[in-house]
Scaffold this motif. Structure first.
Motif, PDB file in Angstrom:
ATOM      1  N   ALA A  33     -11.165  10.315  34.660  1.00 40.78           N
ATOM      2  CA  ALA A  33     -12.112  10.894  33.781  1.00 40.78           C
ATOM      3  C   ALA A  33     -12.930  11.847  34.701  1.00 40.78           C
ATOM      4  O   ALA A  33     -13.152  11.638  35.819  1.00 40.78           O
ATOM      5  CB  ALA A  33     -12.719   9.710  32.854  1.00 40.78           C
ATOM      6  N   MET A  34     -13.587  12.735  33.776  1.00 41.13           N
ATOM      7  CA  MET A  34     -14.216  13.759  34.489  1.00 41.13           C
ATOM      8  C   MET A  34     -15.459  14.097  33.751  1.00 41.13           C
ATOM      9  O   MET A  34     -15.586  13.641  32.636  1.00 41.13           O
ATOM     10  CB  MET A  34     -13.764  14.994  34.834  1.00 41.13           C
ATOM     11  CG  MET A  34     -12.408  15.120  35.192  1.00 41.13           C
ATOM     12  SD  MET A  34     -12.222  14.918  37.080  1.00 41.13           S
ATOM     13  CE  MET A  34     -12.872  16.416  37.603  1.00 41.13           C
ATOM     14  N   GLY A  35     -16.459  14.344  34.574  1.00 43.22           N
ATOM     15  CA  GLY A  35     -17.832  14.705  33.843  1.00 43.22           C
ATOM     16  C   GLY A  35     -18.522  15.785  34.242  1.00 43.22           C
ATOM     17  O   GLY A  35     -18.600  15.924  35.554  1.00 43.22           O
ATOM     18  N   TRP A  36     -19.317  16.501  33.569  1.00 44.25           N
ATOM     19  CA  TRP A  36     -20.514  17.505  33.998  1.00 44.25           C
ATOM     20  C   TRP A  36     -21.836  16.954  33.861  1.00 44.25           C
ATOM     21  O   TRP A  36     -22.145  16.382  32.798  1.00 44.25           O
ATOM     22  CB  TRP A  36     -20.292  18.560  33.335  1.00 44.25           C
ATOM     23  CG  TRP A  36     -19.098  19.635  33.543  1.00 44.25           C
ATOM     24  CD1 TRP A  36     -17.728  19.718  32.823  1.00 44.25           C
ATOM     25  CD2 TRP A  36     -18.859  20.635  34.693  1.00 44.25           C
ATOM     26  NE1 TRP A  36     -17.175  20.454  33.519  1.00 44.25           N
ATOM     27  CE2 TRP A  36     -17.553  20.849  34.699  1.00 44.25           C
ATOM     28  CE3 TRP A  36     -19.818  20.732  35.979  1.00 44.25           C
ATOM     29  CZ2 TRP A  36     -17.316  22.122  35.502  1.00 44.25           C
ATOM     30  CZ3 TRP A  36     -19.026  21.842  36.809  1.00 44.25           C
ATOM     31  CH2 TRP A  36     -17.876  22.205  36.764  1.00 44.25           C
ATOM     32  N   PHE A  37     -22.493  17.064  35.007  1.00 38.61           N
ATOM     33  CA  PHE A  37     -24.017  16.603  35.072  1.00 38.61           C
ATOM     34  C   PHE A  37     -24.806  17.781  35.653  1.00 38.61           C
ATOM     35  O   PHE A  37     -24.143  18.821  36.134  1.00 38.61           O
ATOM     36  CB  PHE A  37     -24.179  15.457  36.011  1.00 38.61           C
ATOM     37  CG  PHE A  37     -23.709  14.060  35.211  1.00 38.61           C
ATOM     38  CD1 PHE A  37     -21.926  13.894  35.249  1.00 38.61           C
ATOM     39  CD2 PHE A  37     -24.110  13.194  34.814  1.00 38.61           C
ATOM     40  CE1 PHE A  37     -21.618  12.852  34.869  1.00 38.61           C
ATOM     41  CE2 PHE A  37     -23.615  12.207  34.368  1.00 38.61           C
ATOM     42  CZ  PHE A  37     -22.176  11.987  34.345  1.00 38.61           C
ATOM     43  N   ARG A  38     -26.057  17.753  35.225  1.00 42.28           N
ATOM     44  CA  ARG A  38     -26.806  18.762  35.732  1.00 42.28           C
ATOM     45  C   ARG A  38     -28.300  18.266  36.329  1.00 42.28           C
ATOM     46  O   ARG A  38     -28.550  17.158  35.958  1.00 42.28           O
ATOM     47  CB  ARG A  38     -27.315  19.937  34.844  1.00 42.28           C
ATOM     48  CG  ARG A  38     -28.018  19.446  33.616  1.00 42.28           C
ATOM     49  CD  ARG A  38     -28.055  20.626  32.382  1.00 42.28           C
ATOM     50  NE  ARG A  38     -28.728  20.389  31.488  1.00 42.28           N
ATOM     51  CZ  ARG A  38     -29.072  20.963  30.367  1.00 42.28           C
ATOM     52  NH1 ARG A  38     -28.182  21.893  30.217  1.00 42.28           N
ATOM     53  NH2 ARG A  38     -29.563  20.638  29.360  1.00 42.28           N
ATOM     54  N   SER A  49     -21.723  16.389  29.964  1.00 41.86           N
ATOM     55  CA  SER A  49     -20.445  16.415  28.927  1.00 41.86           C
ATOM     56  C   SER A  49     -19.448  15.609  29.837  1.00 41.86           C
ATOM     57  O   SER A  49     -19.288  15.579  31.098  1.00 41.86           O
ATOM     58  CB  SER A  49     -20.139  17.712  28.739  1.00 41.86           C
ATOM     59  OG  SER A  49     -18.931  17.642  27.907  1.00 41.86           O
ATOM     60  N   THR A  50     -18.518  14.905  28.944  1.00 42.80           N
ATOM     61  CA  THR A  50     -17.709  14.083  29.963  1.00 42.80           C
ATOM     62  C   THR A  50     -16.119  14.240  29.038  1.00 42.80           C
ATOM     63  O   THR A  50     -16.265  14.659  27.844  1.00 42.80           O
ATOM     64  CB  THR A  50     -17.840  12.662  30.096  1.00 42.80           C
ATOM     65  OG1 THR A  50     -17.761  12.054  28.607  1.00 42.80           O
ATOM     66  CG2 THR A  50     -19.099  12.343  30.523  1.00 42.80           C
ATOM     67  N   ILE A  51     -14.867  14.072  29.782  1.00 45.84           N
ATOM     68  CA  ILE A  51     -13.771  13.990  29.150  1.00 45.84           C
ATOM     69  C   ILE A  51     -12.798  13.308  29.702  1.00 45.84           C
ATOM     70  O   ILE A  51     -12.884  12.687  30.933  1.00 45.84           O
ATOM     71  CB  ILE A  51     -13.217  15.665  29.381  1.00 45.84           C
ATOM     72  CG1 ILE A  51     -11.975  15.806  28.617  1.00 45.84           C
ATOM     73  CG2 ILE A  51     -13.077  15.691  30.876  1.00 45.84           C
ATOM     74  CD1 ILE A  51     -11.417  17.302  28.406  1.00 45.84           C
ATOM     75  N   ASN A  52     -12.276  12.333  28.947  1.00 45.31           N
ATOM     76  CA  ASN A  52     -11.149  11.234  29.366  1.00 45.31           C
ATOM     77  C   ASN A  52     -10.197  11.763  30.131  1.00 45.31           C
ATOM     78  O   ASN A  52      -9.758  13.249  30.282  1.00 45.31           O
ATOM     79  CB  ASN A  52     -10.909  10.102  28.124  1.00 45.31           C
ATOM     80  CG  ASN A  52      -9.805  10.904  27.235  1.00 45.31           C
ATOM     81  OD1 ASN A  52      -9.839  12.142  27.002  1.00 45.31           O
ATOM     82  ND2 ASN A  52      -9.013  10.212  26.464  1.00 45.31           N
ATOM     83  N   TRP A  53      -9.277  11.043  30.465  1.00 49.46           N
ATOM     84  CA  TRP A  53      -8.088  11.528  31.384  1.00 49.46           C
ATOM     85  C   TRP A  53      -7.157  12.304  30.631  1.00 49.46           C
ATOM     86  O   TRP A  53      -6.331  13.088  31.279  1.00 49.46           O
ATOM     87  CB  TRP A  53      -7.241  10.079  31.748  1.00 49.46           C
ATOM     88  CG  TRP A  53      -6.603   9.451  30.542  1.00 49.46           C
ATOM     89  CD1 TRP A  53      -7.068   8.506  29.808  1.00 49.46           C
ATOM     90  CD2 TRP A  53      -5.224   9.499  30.102  1.00 49.46           C
ATOM     91  NE1 TRP A  53      -6.041   8.171  28.781  1.00 49.46           N
ATOM     92  CE2 TRP A  53      -4.795   8.595  29.003  1.00 49.46           C
ATOM     93  CE3 TRP A  53      -4.156  10.316  30.804  1.00 49.46           C
ATOM     94  CZ2 TRP A  53      -3.765   8.728  28.455  1.00 49.46           C
ATOM     95  CZ3 TRP A  53      -2.801  10.233  30.001  1.00 49.46           C
ATOM     96  CH2 TRP A  53      -2.760   9.455  28.748  1.00 49.46           C
ATOM     97  N   SER A  54      -6.946  12.131  29.246  1.00 51.69           N
ATOM     98  CA  SER A  54      -6.046  13.049  28.475  1.00 51.69           C
ATOM     99  C   SER A  54      -6.528  14.216  28.083  1.00 51.69           C
ATOM    100  O   SER A  54      -5.862  15.193  27.173  1.00 51.69           O
ATOM    101  CB  SER A  54      -5.387  12.125  27.565  1.00 51.69           C
ATOM    102  OG  SER A  54      -6.208  11.773  26.480  1.00 51.69           O
ATOM    103  N   GLY A  55      -8.028  14.149  27.902  1.00 53.01           N
ATOM    104  CA  GLY A  55      -8.791  15.022  27.248  1.00 53.01           C
ATOM    105  C   GLY A  55      -8.656  14.919  25.663  1.00 53.01           C
ATOM    106  O   GLY A  55      -9.401  16.023  25.013  1.00 53.01           O
ATOM    107  N   ASN A  74      -4.556  19.670  33.172  1.00 56.40           N
ATOM    108  CA  ASN A  74      -3.893  18.573  34.061  1.00 56.40           C
ATOM    109  C   ASN A  74      -3.087  19.067  35.008  1.00 56.40           C
ATOM    110  O   ASN A  74      -2.717  18.904  36.204  1.00 56.40           O
ATOM    111  CB  ASN A  74      -3.508  17.243  33.426  1.00 56.40           C
ATOM    112  CG  ASN A  74      -4.505  16.486  32.981  1.00 56.40           C
ATOM    113  OD1 ASN A  74      -5.815  16.688  33.175  1.00 56.40           O
ATOM    114  ND2 ASN A  74      -4.405  15.388  32.017  1.00 56.40           N
ATOM    115  N   ALA A  75      -2.331  20.062  34.576  1.00 58.53           N
ATOM    116  CA  ALA A  75      -1.472  21.017  35.277  1.00 58.53           C
ATOM    117  C   ALA A  75      -2.055  21.682  36.449  1.00 58.53           C
ATOM    118  O   ALA A  75      -1.343  22.027  37.601  1.00 58.53           O
ATOM    119  CB  ALA A  75      -0.580  22.268  34.338  1.00 58.53           C
TER     120      ALA A  75
END
Length: 124
Positions: A33-38, A49-55, A74-75
């Motif tokens: 999983a990925m996230g944006w922080f500031r 904002s965050t997003i899980n493994w599959s989007g 993911n590609a």
């Protein structure tokens, strides 16, 4: 070896748009999983904002909901943050976080790796 590299920041006028990118190398991208922080000067790093493994699952802070969109390819091992209708209060260093889990979390201590950050400055 994990590498996380953000890009796309810059100076923009209020009302403008920017797209941030975060390229990741390391563990299989489709399993994290990925996230944006500031982080603004004098303030703590905060969730954007965050997003899980599959989007398929995304989350947003109330302050950016409706203006920012997170996505991932993911590609290309890349996550994006499209920002519209930027405001001076969006000015901050934006960081990309990597979480070695399939699902996201809103807290900075839930993330295992971080990029160096990219500066976003919104002028009024």
């Amino acid at each position: 070896q994990v590498q996380v590299v953000e890009s796309g920041g810059g100076l923009v006028q209020a009302g403008g748009s920017l797209r941030l990118s975060c390229m990741y190398s390391g563990r299989a991208f489709g399993t994290i999983a990925m996230g944006w922080f500031r982080q603004a000067p004098g303030k703590e790093r905060e969730f954007v904002s965050t997003i899980n493994w599959s989007g398929t699952t995304t989350t947003y802070a109330d302050s950016v909901k409706g203006r920012f969109t997170i996505s991932r390819d993911n590609a290309k091992n890349t996550v994006y943050l499209q920002m519209h209708t930027l405001k001076p209060e969006d000015t901050a260093v934006y960081y990309c976080g990597v979480r070695n889990e399939l699902i996201t979390g809103p807290k900075t201590d839930q993330y295992d790796y971080w990029g160096q950050g990219t500066q976003v400055t919104v002028s009024s």
